[in-house]
Design an enzyme around this catalytic site. Structure first.
Site, PDB file in Angstrom:
ATOM      1  CB  CYS A  72       1.525  12.792 -20.860  1.00  0.00           C
ATOM      2  SG  CYS A  72       0.910  12.839 -22.550  1.00  0.00           S
ATOM      3  CB  CYS A 186       7.266  12.596 -26.647  1.00  0.00           C
ATOM      4  SG  CYS A 186       6.247  11.107 -26.456  1.00  0.00           S
TER       5      CYS A 186
HETATM    6  N1  DGL Z   1       3.977  10.266 -23.598  1.00  0.00           N
HETATM    7  C1  DGL Z   1       3.225  11.295 -24.222  1.00  0.00           C
HETATM    8  C2  DGL Z   1       3.986  12.600 -24.291  1.00  0.00           C
HETATM    9  O1  DGL Z   1       4.844  12.842 -23.485  1.00  0.00           O
HETATM   10  C3  DGL Z   1       2.537  11.101 -25.514  1.00  0.00           C
HETATM   11  C4  DGL Z   1       2.332   9.813 -26.163  1.00  0.00           C
HETATM   12  C5  DGL Z   1       1.039   9.790 -26.939  1.00  0.00           C
HETATM   13  O2  DGL Z   1       0.984  10.309 -28.067  1.00  0.00           O
HETATM   14  O3  DGL Z   1       0.092   9.239 -26.372  1.00  0.00           O
HETATM   15  O4  DGL Z   1       3.729  13.423 -25.120  1.00  0.00           O
END
Ligand code: DGL
Length: 276
Positions: A72, A186
């Site tokens: 993430c 993301c």
């Molecule tokens: N998957 C997450 C990232 O890579 C973020 C998603 C979220 O906002 O929870 O930033």
């Protein structure tokens, strides 16, 4: 067999999980989603710095992985140092792919698509200053695309306006007409790769960090060649196990867990309760 815990707020980490699973290494892969707190991109830095290290520490205590992947960007760019301080095992984070984007662009204009939190982080600005100081970087933050990816993996329709808004935010911004490479910072966004490519006004190169993370994990754990074995998937909101059953089942997950509330984050197997 070495065990790896892949962590994200939701399904985004599956884009990284897929790369690790396909990397040809004998690793056992568990997955944890903090879906009760989704989206991380709209949480404050202080909230994430308090929650993510505590949650991961408890999961490591209970599931005993050999390494953790913070799959993430939103969590990595704010809490990676705090997670590393808490855990005694290797922690691999995702870094927005600014460096490879800077190496690839011919026009000198890069698009950066991430969550609202990641686009405004000092970490991101530092990366740009370090690796793309002589490039123009057009940033756009979208929480709506995170929701779109979640809906897609639940098998639900999503509003195409999220895609159109992101394309306008990048290609319609000053300098945007010259974007030739887009860095997906993301982990949810590679799950929308076909939809993003279709919504873009013209073909560009899309970059994500999945394969780089997979290589890093294999190096850190000195993983043997072989096939991945799929372990369990845990959710802080157990509804995720039901709503996302097919997305996880098709990736080989057969064992699901509910992760309880803070501060204990007690993980309990969901026995016989998950159906599509
Ligand atoms: N998957 C997450 C990232 O890579 C973020 C998603 C979220 O906002 O929870 O930033």
């Amino acid at each position: 067999m070495k065990r790896v815990l892949v962590f994200d707020s939701g399904v985004g980490g599956l884009s990284v999980f897929d790369a690790v699973a396909a990397s040809g290494h004998a690793l056992e892969l568990d997955y944890a989603a903090d879906n009760a707190w989704l989206p991380y991109g709209l949480k404050s830095d202080a909230e994430l710095r308090a929650r993510v290290p505590a949650l991961l520490q408890r999961l490591v205590d209970q599931w005993a992985p050999d390494a953790v992947v913070v799959a993430c960007n939103t969590a990595s760019t704010i809490a990676l140092d705090a997670v590393r301080e808490r855990l005694a095992i290797p922690v691999v984070g995702v870094v927005p792919p600014i460096k490879p984007a800077a190496a690839l662009t011919r026009t000198g204009v890069i698009g950066l698509l991430a969550t609202p939190a990641t686009v405004r982080r000092a970490y991101t600005s530092d990366l740009i200053a370090q690796f793309a100081a002589d490039k123009r970087v057009v940033r756009f933050g979208s929480a709506a695309l995170v929701e779109a990816a979640e809906r897609k993996l639940r098998g639900e329709p999503f509003d195409p306006a999220a895609l159109a808004e992101a394309m306008e935010g990048l290609f319609g911004a000053p300098g945007g007409a010259e974007i030739d490479v887009i860095a997906l910072a993301c982990t949810h966004f590679p799950l929308l790769a076909p939809e993003l490519a279709q919504a873009a006004p013209r073909p560009v190169v899309w970059l994500d960090s999945g394969e780089a993370i997979a290589r890093r994990v294999a190096n850190v754990l000195i993983a043997a060649p072989g096939n991945a074995r799929i372990g369990r998937a845990g959710f802080t909101d157990a509804r995720g196990a039901r709503e996302l059953y097919l997305a996880f089942r098709t990736r080989g997950f057969a064992s699901f867990a509910e992760i309880g509330a803070a501060p204990g984050f007690e993980a309990a197997a969901i026995v016989g309760g998950v159906t599509p």
